[in-house]
Design a protein around this motif. Sequence first.
Motif, PDB file in Angstrom:
ATOM      1  N   LEU A   1       0.819  -1.209   0.000  1.00  0.00           N
ATOM      2  CA  LEU A   1       0.000   0.000   0.000  1.00  0.00           C
ATOM      3  C   LEU A   1       0.858   1.266   0.000  1.00  0.00           C
ATOM      4  O   LEU A   1       0.404   2.322  -0.408  1.00  0.00           O
ATOM      5  N   GLN A   2       2.093   1.147   0.467  1.00  0.00           N
ATOM      6  CA  GLN A   2       2.935   2.340   0.520  1.00  0.00           C
ATOM      7  C   GLN A   2       3.177   2.885  -0.880  1.00  0.00           C
ATOM      8  O   GLN A   2       3.247   4.089  -1.092  1.00  0.00           O
ATOM      9  N   SER A   3       3.308   1.964  -1.846  1.00  0.00           N
ATOM     10  CA  SER A   3       3.628   2.411  -3.197  1.00  0.00           C
ATOM     11  C   SER A   3       2.377   2.610  -4.049  1.00  0.00           C
ATOM     12  O   SER A   3       2.468   2.985  -5.204  1.00  0.00           O
ATOM     13  N   ALA A   4       1.224   2.352  -3.475  1.00  0.00           N
ATOM     14  CA  ALA A   4      -0.005   2.523  -4.252  1.00  0.00           C
ATOM     15  C   ALA A   4      -0.248   4.006  -4.496  1.00  0.00           C
ATOM     16  O   ALA A   4       0.166   4.846  -3.709  1.00  0.00           O
ATOM     17  N   PRO A   5      -0.936   4.324  -5.602  1.00  0.00           N
ATOM     18  CA  PRO A   5      -1.271   5.736  -5.803  1.00  0.00           C
ATOM     19  C   PRO A   5      -2.174   6.238  -4.676  1.00  0.00           C
ATOM     20  O   PRO A   5      -2.902   5.457  -4.064  1.00  0.00           O
ATOM     21  N   ASP A   6      -2.111   7.536  -4.409  1.00  0.00           N
ATOM     22  CA  ASP A   6      -2.873   8.096  -3.295  1.00  0.00           C
ATOM     23  C   ASP A   6      -4.352   7.741  -3.380  1.00  0.00           C
ATOM     24  O   ASP A   6      -4.984   7.426  -2.374  1.00  0.00           O
ATOM     25  N   ILE A   7      -4.901   7.805  -4.578  1.00  0.00           N
ATOM     26  CA  ILE A   7      -6.343   7.596  -4.708  1.00  0.00           C
ATOM     27  C   ILE A   7      -6.730   6.190  -4.266  1.00  0.00           C
ATOM     28  O   ILE A   7      -7.819   5.961  -3.751  1.00  0.00           O
ATOM     29  N   VAL A   8      -5.789   5.235  -4.450  1.00  0.00           N
ATOM     30  CA  VAL A   8      -6.070   3.857  -4.030  1.00  0.00           C
ATOM     31  C   VAL A   8      -5.885   3.708  -2.520  1.00  0.00           C
ATOM     32  O   VAL A   8      -6.726   3.133  -1.823  1.00  0.00           O
ATOM     33  N   ALA A   9      -4.775   4.265  -2.006  1.00  0.00           N
ATOM     34  CA  ALA A   9      -4.435   4.019  -0.600  1.00  0.00           C
ATOM     35  C   ALA A   9      -5.281   4.838   0.361  1.00  0.00           C
ATOM     36  O   ALA A   9      -5.686   4.337   1.408  1.00  0.00           O
ATOM     37  N   THR A  10      -5.538   6.079   0.022  1.00  0.00           N
ATOM     38  CA  THR A  10      -6.255   6.939   0.974  1.00  0.00           C
ATOM     39  C   THR A  10      -7.596   7.409   0.446  1.00  0.00           C
ATOM     40  O   THR A  10      -8.423   7.877   1.223  1.00  0.00           O
ATOM     41  N   GLY A  11      -7.790   7.359  -0.849  1.00  0.00           N
ATOM     42  CA  GLY A  11      -9.013   7.928  -1.402  1.00  0.00           C
ATOM     43  C   GLY A  11      -9.005   9.434  -1.227  1.00  0.00           C
ATOM     44  O   GLY A  11      -7.942  10.054  -1.086  1.00  0.00           O
ATOM     45  N   ALA A  12     -10.180  10.017  -1.224  1.00  0.00           N
ATOM     46  CA  ALA A  12     -10.303  11.460  -1.026  1.00  0.00           C
ATOM     47  C   ALA A  12     -11.565  11.684  -0.217  1.00  0.00           C
ATOM     48  O   ALA A  12     -12.662  11.678  -0.764  1.00  0.00           O
ATOM     49  N   PRO A  13     -11.419  11.818   1.116  1.00  0.00           N
ATOM     50  CA  PRO A  13     -12.595  11.789   1.979  1.00  0.00           C
ATOM     51  C   PRO A  13     -13.670  12.806   1.610  1.00  0.00           C
ATOM     52  O   PRO A  13     -14.860  12.466   1.610  1.00  0.00           O
ATOM     53  N   MET A  14     -13.279  14.031   1.304  1.00  0.00           N
ATOM     54  CA  MET A  14     -14.308  15.035   1.094  1.00  0.00           C
ATOM     55  C   MET A  14     -15.087  14.794  -0.200  1.00  0.00           C
ATOM     56  O   MET A  14     -16.158  15.331  -0.400  1.00  0.00           O
ATOM     57  N   ARG A  15     -14.516  13.996  -1.091  1.00  0.00           N
ATOM     58  CA  ARG A  15     -15.256  13.621  -2.291  1.00  0.00           C
ATOM     59  C   ARG A  15     -15.913  12.249  -2.104  1.00  0.00           C
ATOM     60  O   ARG A  15     -16.356  11.626  -3.074  1.00  0.00           O
ATOM     61  N   ASN A  16     -15.954  11.777  -0.857  1.00  0.00           N
ATOM     62  CA  ASN A  16     -16.613  10.520  -0.549  1.00  0.00           C
ATOM     63  C   ASN A  16     -15.955   9.325  -1.260  1.00  0.00           C
ATOM     64  O   ASN A  16     -16.611   8.389  -1.674  1.00  0.00           O
ATOM     65  N   ILE A  17     -14.628   9.416  -1.436  1.00  0.00           N
ATOM     66  CA  ILE A  17     -13.903   8.288  -2.028  1.00  0.00           C
ATOM     67  C   ILE A  17     -13.098   7.616  -0.920  1.00  0.00           C
ATOM     68  O   ILE A  17     -12.083   8.152  -0.490  1.00  0.00           O
ATOM     69  N   PRO A  18     -13.569   6.476  -0.407  1.00  0.00           N
ATOM     70  CA  PRO A  18     -12.778   5.769   0.604  1.00  0.00           C
ATOM     71  C   PRO A  18     -11.636   5.007  -0.053  1.00  0.00           C
ATOM     72  O   PRO A  18     -11.620   4.867  -1.281  1.00  0.00           O
ATOM     73  N   PRO A  19     -10.672   4.535   0.724  1.00  0.00           N
ATOM     74  CA  PRO A  19      -9.611   3.715   0.132  1.00  0.00           C
ATOM     75  C   PRO A  19     -10.233   2.514  -0.596  1.00  0.00           C
ATOM     76  O   PRO A  19     -11.159   1.890  -0.070  1.00  0.00           O
TER      77      PRO A  19
END
Lengths: 541, 263, 189
Positions: B177-195
């Motif tokens: 997960l460390q090398s995963a792209p941000d959108i995969v590892a953390t998502g984007a909470p305010m856009r309702n995208i979970p990991p």
Amino acid sequence: MIYNKRLILAHFWLAFALFGVAILLGEWQMFIRSPLHGWLRNADLYYRSVTAHGTVMGYVFPTLVAMGFGYFISEAALGQPLVGRRWAWAGYYMIIIGSVAAVVPVAMGLDSVLYTFYPPMIGNAFYYIGVVLVVVGSWVWVALMGINLYVWKRAHPGAPVPLAMFANVAGAYLWGWTAVGAALELLFQILPVALGFATTINAGLSRVLFSWTLHAIVYFWLMPAYIAFYTIVPRAIGGRLYSDSMARISFALFLVFAMPIGIHHLFADPEVGAGFKVVHSIFTAMVAVPTLLTVFTICASVEIAARLRGGKGLFGWVKALPWANPQMLALALSFVMLGFGGAGGLINMSYQLDSTIHNTQWVTGHFHLIFGGAIVIMYFALAYDLWPHLTGRALLNLRLVHWQLWLWFIGMIVLTFPWHYAGLLGMPRRMAFYDYTAPGMFAEGVSVVMSTIGGAILVVSAALFLTVLIRNHSAARVDPEPFTFSRAVHEPVSLPWALNGLGLWLGLMIALTITNYGYPIVQLMMTPEGRVPPVFVGGKP
Amino acid sequence: MSGPLLRNRWFVGSVGGTFLLLVFSVFVGFVWLPSAQDDSLFKGLLNSICSAAGVPRSWLGEASAPVTSPVKVSEVVMTPTTLDEPSSGGGVGRGATLALRCTMCHGLRGVSTSQTPTLAGQYASSLYKELRDFQSGARASAVMAPLVAELHDQDLRDLSAYYASLPRQQSPATQDLQSAPDIVATGAPMRNIPPCGSCHGRLTAKLGVPWLDPQPRDYLKTQLEAFAHGTRRNDTSAQMRNIARNMTTEEIDASVDYYSGTR
Amino acid sequence: MARAVPADPHDGEAVAKRIENRWALTMVGLVALLVAMVIFTGLHWATMPPSRVETINPSTLHVSGEFVESNLGSAVETDGSVTVRIVGQQYSFTPQCIVVPSRTPVTFRVTSADVIHGMLITGTNINSMVSPGYISTFKTRFEKPGDHLMPCHEFCGTGHEGMWANVKVVEPDAFARLVGPTRRASCDL
């Protein structure tokens, strides 16, 4: 005379060692979700940590303190060796086994359900079994406290039960009864599903059962602190307890009113009727009474100490107090935190105000201030008072003790005040990270940074605490005077039966549980539509 | 104990006081406060008491009838026991026979070599749900629809069991997960995208949701875009459309690169 | 307040008891005052703890009934009020963006398809748990147009941190323009 020093020390040391580990997890959580750290790339690590921190701090640590202190009180106050010493050790080992069984799957990521369980989420069964073992281990203590008092009463018919033991047994019975709620939830709702015997779970019923435990557990945590207020502090600062019977009434009221109020945790829940929420709200207001009585009695006891030391004037006596005494300092700091925390509690209790802060960071701030602040600082104080009697060695470094207590107080204020504020802004609880760049969330970021600093101060304070205790074990041997509890200004010669035993109050506690919980529980049990499929966590698709 | 209980001032005081408090609070909670509510189910004493006690009732009142969907939506009900029902003489072996019709596109042993998804080792719950949706038309596919049209529910269960039993091939790239792209590892909470991993495995798995690593890049991209544009809508209550529609083109590319192992 | 230990213990004990009782009564009075305030606001603003108990099968929300996808969001009723229906699930609310008119009675109907969720709307006192098997019904009214966040406030699994929705309060005439022929509206893109 303390007969089973090893047993008592074993309980305290295990409690404080686990506390030392769990506080690091707490600070890590604070840091990792603050703007000081980037977003965690494996959010589950955060939830594992919250599960472990909550399980240790909520269930294991205070239970072990209450148990160790309970065994101590039983021997010191009754003046008889503990009856059932082997059982006590058995309970202790049960708690160790239970803690390991619970924490290992949590660390493996199989039980990220948080210490409040949250069915219909279901994790690995070992976690729940571990928690059950911890509870059962503590029930051994509950039984032993009752038995020891019974044995003593048989040998001393009609004699007044020492206040410390009266309060201790009240705390034990409160725990024995309040733990039943969570035990029922674990045994009859969660475990059958976790072990594969059942395929649905009544989430609403589970929450109601958990609320049975969830509020009164706070008063169980609080008992050792209140016992220290009444029976250690006045003696330690050279005063007298203002009123023995008012103390007993306070503990009795805790027993009665701590239990039937848990539904105030469910003010926003859809499965409980509004009427029961109002009833629990009103009873919650009543549980403030014993604390308000305590504040008076303890302040009066402290004033007696000051006046005996030559204090004068309406308020001038405050200067004459022995501020260098750790018990005095801890008491004062504890009262300040109790005051703020209690005020917050009155807000939570009023359901109209609750809707602004329900389940926000306010609530986490609130219980950290009350439990971590007002109560745990008294755990420290009582450990400082007991330690020389347990180890037979001098407790040196009063300066270090002062630093430790002050840092704990400052750290707790810096931690929890911004935490409350973040809740007022609507910051939700238990998220692994937040986007502080979003509109309106900058202020929340600032408060989380402040809380992180407060948490760091607490870690330093905890390290100092453990240092003081560890260094005591290699300090010079002393022969401490026999341990005594505070004496009341007017020592009771004979007590009314209601204040010399717990029967009346236990009866009221159980009766109120039935009136306030009976219908909601039965109604939910008879609502098959409330049974829903479980959602397995930890990788089971 | 001194004297009969009912003449003891402790007993009478504590029990009586508690009882009065209880009566008062019950009156407030069940009668007085509900009287200020305007719901019809709080009107009248018995109504008010039942509602305040928490008897389940229907609170909707007068409301417009539910609007039904103009397009076909998924009607698959997934619970952890959906696939538990005893298979009548079916199971993996029968599924293997049925799967002969699938090998052309999905590979001999369920490992795709083209742009169709790999099925080997996929979660049975996900396979079953998608097959049902192809059958009902909730998930549109000109190729899949005729292939599953004639199959019985038991056939779909056996097929799912068979493919779930095959060994899954994992690409090492997605283990970290460390090398995963941000959108995969953390998502984007305010856009309702979970990991992604909070449903698609790695962190935890959600019932009826497939794992994604590794799947062919084009397949993943087509599906993610179809969710984003709302052209694929068999995700129950829009759970995947909610996420996909908030992803940028770059994020869609980064995540499909990651899950297809083509970085 | 308390005096120093007096000379005559019996006399002192009576005095101590009197002071103590006076304090106890004052404190009970204080608590009674708090309860009275709760009751007064409860009557005056008709606030009750938000619960109107009602059950529903969480597994079939999407198949039939009022929580099917096409019926979610804000529905305009014949009396001009608005009913907002929301489904919470791991890890989003549907609809993800809720639009409501200002100065209009709004009834929320919220339920969960899987685990316990919670919802609060920032800057308001709207706050409810969202439990599988039960429908949370509560009534409110938004006075001013504006944008609010609506996070899930109860831990609902790994991914909980990503469960944020939005609420837009718009002028009633702007809302009327958003409502389609089905009399349903949301601000999902």
